[in-house]
Design a protein around this motif. Structure first.
Motif, PDB file in Angstrom:
ATOM      1  N   GLU A   1       0.807  -1.189  -0.082  1.00 30.92           N
ATOM      2  CA  GLU A   1      -0.082   0.176   0.111  1.00 30.92           C
ATOM      3  C   GLU A   1       0.832   1.257   0.080  1.00 30.92           C
ATOM      4  OE1 GLU A   1      -2.582  -0.319   3.449  1.00 30.92           O
ATOM      5  OE2 GLU A   1      -3.808  -1.985   2.319  1.00 30.92           O
ATOM      6  N   ALA A   2       1.795   1.113   0.877  1.00 31.21           N
ATOM      7  CA  ALA A   2       2.845   2.319   0.578  1.00 31.21           C
ATOM      8  C   ALA A   2       3.492   2.639  -0.517  1.00 31.21           C
ATOM      9  CB  ALA A   2       3.931   2.035   2.011  1.00 31.21           C
ATOM     10  N   GLU A   3       3.899   1.604  -1.184  1.00 35.74           N
ATOM     11  CA  GLU A   3       4.521   1.570  -2.349  1.00 35.74           C
ATOM     12  C   GLU A   3       3.353   2.122  -3.405  1.00 35.74           C
ATOM     13  OE1 GLU A   3       6.061  -2.227  -3.251  1.00 35.74           O
ATOM     14  OE2 GLU A   3       7.887  -1.881  -2.077  1.00 35.74           O
ATOM     15  N   ALA A   4       2.254   1.594  -3.157  1.00 28.15           N
ATOM     16  CA  ALA A   4       1.059   2.004  -4.424  1.00 28.15           C
ATOM     17  C   ALA A   4       1.021   3.520  -4.141  1.00 28.15           C
ATOM     18  CB  ALA A   4       0.057   1.408  -3.963  1.00 28.15           C
ATOM     19  N   LYS A   5       0.856   4.043  -2.745  1.00 26.16           N
ATOM     20  CA  LYS A   5       0.610   5.481  -2.744  1.00 26.16           C
ATOM     21  C   LYS A   5       2.081   6.142  -3.234  1.00 26.16           C
ATOM     22  CE  LYS A   5      -2.209   4.885   1.444  1.00 26.16           C
ATOM     23  NZ  LYS A   5      -2.274   5.066   2.860  1.00 26.16           N
ATOM     24  N   ALA A   6       3.161   5.947  -2.980  1.00 23.12           N
ATOM     25  CA  ALA A   6       4.136   6.379  -3.408  1.00 23.12           C
ATOM     26  C   ALA A   6       4.311   6.586  -5.045  1.00 23.12           C
ATOM     27  CB  ALA A   6       5.426   5.757  -2.847  1.00 23.12           C
ATOM     28  N   ASP A   7       3.814   5.327  -5.547  1.00 26.09           N
ATOM     29  CA  ASP A   7       3.893   5.437  -7.249  1.00 26.09           C
ATOM     30  C   ASP A   7       2.832   6.329  -7.295  1.00 26.09           C
ATOM     31  OD1 ASP A   7       5.781   3.412  -6.877  1.00 26.09           O
ATOM     32  OD2 ASP A   7       4.574   1.857  -7.333  1.00 26.09           O
ATOM     33  N   ALA A   8       1.628   6.322  -6.875  1.00 28.70           N
ATOM     34  CA  ALA A   8       0.625   7.377  -7.286  1.00 28.70           C
ATOM     35  C   ALA A   8       0.930   8.863  -6.986  1.00 28.70           C
ATOM     36  CB  ALA A   8      -0.687   7.160  -6.220  1.00 28.70           C
ATOM     37  N   ALA A   9       1.737   9.231  -5.870  1.00 29.44           N
ATOM     38  CA  ALA A   9       2.237  10.335  -5.590  1.00 29.44           C
ATOM     39  C   ALA A   9       3.369  10.769  -6.548  1.00 29.44           C
ATOM     40  CB  ALA A   9       2.840  10.281  -4.265  1.00 29.44           C
ATOM     41  N   LYS A  10       4.007   9.753  -6.910  1.00 28.92           N
ATOM     42  CA  LYS A  10       5.127  10.246  -7.758  1.00 28.92           C
ATOM     43  C   LYS A  10       4.733  10.389  -9.308  1.00 28.92           C
ATOM     44  CE  LYS A  10       9.293   8.120  -9.906  1.00 28.92           C
ATOM     45  NZ  LYS A  10      10.249   6.839  -9.839  1.00 28.92           N
ATOM     46  N   GLU A  11       3.641   9.491  -9.548  1.00 32.06           N
ATOM     47  CA  GLU A  11       3.065   9.761 -10.820  1.00 32.06           C
ATOM     48  C   GLU A  11       2.111  11.105 -10.886  1.00 32.06           C
ATOM     49  OE1 GLU A  11      -0.290   7.509 -13.845  1.00 32.06           O
ATOM     50  OE2 GLU A  11       0.316   6.667 -11.813  1.00 32.06           O
ATOM     51  N   LYS A  12       1.459  11.398  -9.695  1.00 36.91           N
ATOM     52  CA  LYS A  12       0.805  12.595  -9.751  1.00 36.91           C
ATOM     53  C   LYS A  12       1.839  13.846  -9.911  1.00 36.91           C
ATOM     54  CE  LYS A  12      -2.655  14.996  -6.926  1.00 36.91           C
ATOM     55  NZ  LYS A  12      -3.497  15.341  -5.598  1.00 36.91           N
ATOM     56  N   ALA A  13       2.929  13.826  -9.017  1.00 41.56           N
ATOM     57  CA  ALA A  13       4.060  14.823  -9.312  1.00 41.56           C
ATOM     58  C   ALA A  13       4.619  14.956 -10.659  1.00 41.56           C
ATOM     59  CB  ALA A  13       5.148  14.349  -8.221  1.00 41.56           C
ATOM     60  N   GLU A  14       4.734  13.662 -11.237  1.00 41.27           N
ATOM     61  CA  GLU A  14       5.324  13.851 -12.607  1.00 41.27           C
ATOM     62  C   GLU A  14       4.286  14.601 -13.461  1.00 41.27           C
ATOM     63  OE1 GLU A  14       6.076   9.820 -13.534  1.00 41.27           O
ATOM     64  OE2 GLU A  14       8.046   9.823 -12.469  1.00 41.27           O
TER      65      GLU A  14
ATOM     66  N   ALA B   1       2.100  16.660 -12.742  1.00 42.69           N
ATOM     67  CA  ALA B   1       1.887  18.177 -12.250  1.00 42.69           C
ATOM     68  C   ALA B   1       3.288  18.823 -13.060  1.00 42.69           C
ATOM     69  CB  ALA B   1       1.946  18.174 -10.771  1.00 42.69           C
ATOM     70  N   ALA B   2       4.439  18.023 -12.905  1.00 44.20           N
ATOM     71  CA  ALA B   2       5.612  18.650 -13.445  1.00 44.20           C
ATOM     72  C   ALA B   2       5.745  18.719 -14.960  1.00 44.20           C
ATOM     73  CB  ALA B   2       6.856  17.670 -12.995  1.00 44.20           C
ATOM     74  N   LYS B   3       4.896  17.683 -15.701  1.00 41.30           N
ATOM     75  CA  LYS B   3       4.729  17.919 -17.095  1.00 41.30           C
ATOM     76  C   LYS B   3       3.802  19.025 -17.597  1.00 41.30           C
ATOM     77  CE  LYS B   3       5.687  12.822 -18.025  1.00 41.30           C
ATOM     78  NZ  LYS B   3       4.824  11.668 -18.511  1.00 41.30           N
ATOM     79  N   ALA B   4       2.746  18.791 -16.633  1.00 40.33           N
ATOM     80  CA  ALA B   4       1.677  20.225 -16.943  1.00 40.33           C
ATOM     81  C   ALA B   4       2.366  21.560 -16.686  1.00 40.33           C
ATOM     82  CB  ALA B   4       0.447  20.022 -16.084  1.00 40.33           C
ATOM     83  N   LYS B   5       3.135  21.569 -15.595  1.00 39.03           N
ATOM     84  CA  LYS B   5       4.056  22.849 -15.886  1.00 39.03           C
ATOM     85  C   LYS B   5       4.895  23.171 -16.528  1.00 39.03           C
ATOM     86  CE  LYS B   5       6.470  25.501 -11.982  1.00 39.03           C
ATOM     87  NZ  LYS B   5       7.277  25.284 -10.527  1.00 39.03           N
ATOM     88  N   ALA B   6       5.597  22.089 -17.082  1.00 39.32           N
ATOM     89  CA  ALA B   6       6.459  22.260 -18.176  1.00 39.32           C
ATOM     90  C   ALA B   6       5.793  22.711 -19.427  1.00 39.32           C
ATOM     91  CB  ALA B   6       7.140  21.094 -18.491  1.00 39.32           C
ATOM     92  N   GLU B   7       4.551  22.061 -19.417  1.00 37.66           N
ATOM     93  CA  GLU B   7       3.761  22.486 -20.714  1.00 37.66           C
ATOM     94  C   GLU B   7       3.241  23.854 -20.677  1.00 37.66           C
ATOM     95  OE1 GLU B   7       2.029  21.793 -24.763  1.00 37.66           O
ATOM     96  OE2 GLU B   7       3.533  21.064 -23.725  1.00 37.66           O
ATOM     97  N   GLN B   8       2.696  24.151 -19.560  1.00 45.22           N
ATOM     98  CA  GLN B   8       2.486  25.478 -19.547  1.00 45.22           C
ATOM     99  C   GLN B   8       3.281  26.521 -19.755  1.00 45.22           C
ATOM    100  OE1 GLN B   8       0.598  25.743 -15.280  1.00 45.22           O
ATOM    101  NE2 GLN B   8      -1.013  24.647 -16.125  1.00 45.22           N
ATOM    102  N   GLU B   9       4.711  26.404 -19.223  1.00 54.19           N
ATOM    103  CA  GLU B   9       5.792  27.153 -19.300  1.00 54.19           C
ATOM    104  C   GLU B   9       6.263  27.287 -20.796  1.00 54.19           C
ATOM    105  OE1 GLU B   9       9.001  25.634 -16.775  1.00 54.19           O
ATOM    106  OE2 GLU B   9       8.201  26.588 -15.047  1.00 54.19           O
ATOM    107  N   ARG B  10       5.871  25.993 -21.609  1.00 52.69           N
ATOM    108  CA  ARG B  10       6.316  26.089 -22.948  1.00 52.69           C
ATOM    109  C   ARG B  10       5.359  26.703 -23.634  1.00 52.69           C
ATOM    110  NH1 ARG B  10       4.974  23.497 -27.535  1.00 52.69           N
ATOM    111  NH2 ARG B  10       3.070  22.687 -26.491  1.00 52.69           N
TER     112      ARG B  10
END
Length: 345
Positions: A182-195, A197-206
């Motif tokens: 469960e912890a790994e799944a949460k970590a993966d979900a948080a990582k995926e969400k962060a990624e 978010a990072a992609k969206a931010k990068a796209e916005q900047e682009r």
């Protein structure tokens, strides 16, 4: 001496055919008429040997029993029928008969006093039993059985406790694995969400950076018809561009830097200007009231290239914008293309 009355004739007198164990020579059979003299005990003529102690019967029985056991152990029970072969009977080894039993046989029948608590035999006693003060084989056997039962119970309890401990340990391991997953799944979900978010931010900047080099074609407009709408107003049966309704004479600007590859009359499109970008994308500006550029001219983002009009096949003044990726004959959705450049019409 008074005599008894004559006896009644006996209903049954033994004959030679009913001897009841007597030989034929024993007889003859006579009726007996008992009298007081004949039934009186004879004094002084027969004496019974005095028995020693109160265990004569027990001693004789014991001697007889041991003798029978010895006889059986020695060669088996003799066959009662001489014409049949004797059957061999296997008996246990009698070497465990104790000295007390042998002494009982050898001393002519002497035995322990009545009421004695001494054990009959000590067969089967071990040194450990004697060390514990046990002198009776039956008691020792009972103790060993109880000890064995207790040992088996202890083993069962130990096995049950071990099984419970194993089950508890396995449950703890399963819980730990589940929590880890469960912890790994949460970590993966948080990582995926962060990624994401990072992609969206990068796209916005682009897009923000692109927006600096791209511009909407006009201002003070209203979107009236979008790409793909069906209707009889268009010769292809559907709308092939994006319409920006604005008053006639409203300035039209270059959306991005490029080269003017066409500028003039185009039939149903009225006056049309085609701006070709560096990647080969063609932008068609149609129904213009006037054209401000010429073919081959380089323009930059925001440069004026003409004015809004109502020339060609129209129902009112507006800019009809088409986007042809790579110079293809069929256009794509101008709204999506503008949004990919950071613009929101």
């Amino acid at each position: 001496m008074a005599s008894n009355r004559p006896a009644q004739p006996t209903p049954f007198a033994p004959n030679e055919t009913h001897t009841f164990g007597y030989n034929k020579d024993e007889g003859p059979w006579e009726e007996w008429n008992p009298t007081a003299d004949s039934v009186a005990p004879v004094r002084g003529r027969h004496r019974t040997g005095k028995q020693r102690g109160g265990g004569g019967l027990a001693r004789s029985s014991t001697v007889l029993g041991v003798g029978v056991i010895a006889a059986v152990g020695g060669g088996g029970i003799a066959s009662a029928a001489p014409d049949k072969a004797p059957v061999s009977i296997s008996m246990p080894d009698l070497s465990s008969v104790t000295e007390s039993a042998r002494a009982l046989i050898s001393d002519g029948g002497s035995s322990a006093p009545k009421g004695s608590t001494a054990p009959f035999t000590t067969a089967g006693l071990t040194s450990a039993d004697e060390a514990q003060g046990t002198t009776d084989a039956g008691e020792a056997l009972r103790d060993r059985i109880m000890q064995q039962a207790q040992a088996q119970q202890n083993q069962a309890d130990t096995a049950t406790q071990k099984a419970a401990q194993t089950a508890a340990a396995q449950k703890a391991v399963d819980l730990a694995v589940k929590q880890q997953n469960e912890a790994e799944a949460k970590a993966d979900a948080a990582k995926e969400k962060a990624e994401e978010a990072a992609k969206a931010k990068a796209e916005q900047e682009r897009l923000a950076e692109l927006a600096k080099s791209y511009s909407l074609p006009t201002s003070s407009y209203t979107l009236t018809s979008t790409f793909g709408e069906a209707g009889a107003l268009w010769s292809s049966g559907y709308h092939t561009g994006l319409d920006f309704a604005a008053p006639t004479g409203t300035l039209l600007k270059a959306i991005h830097s490029g080269t003017i590859t066409e500028a003039g009359w185009a039939g149903a499109y009225g006056y049309r200007t085609i701006l070709t970008l560096d990647d080969g994308t063609e932008l068609w500006f149609c129904h213009q009231s006037s054209i401000s550029v010429s073919v081959g001219q380089k323009v930059a983002t925001g440069d004026v290239i003409g004015r809004v009009g109502a020339t060609g096949n129209v129902t009112g003044a507006h800019l009809h914008l088409e986007v042809h990726a790579g110079g293809a004959a069929t256009g794509i959705d101008p709204m999506a293309w503008l949004q990919s450049k950071g613009l929101n019409p």
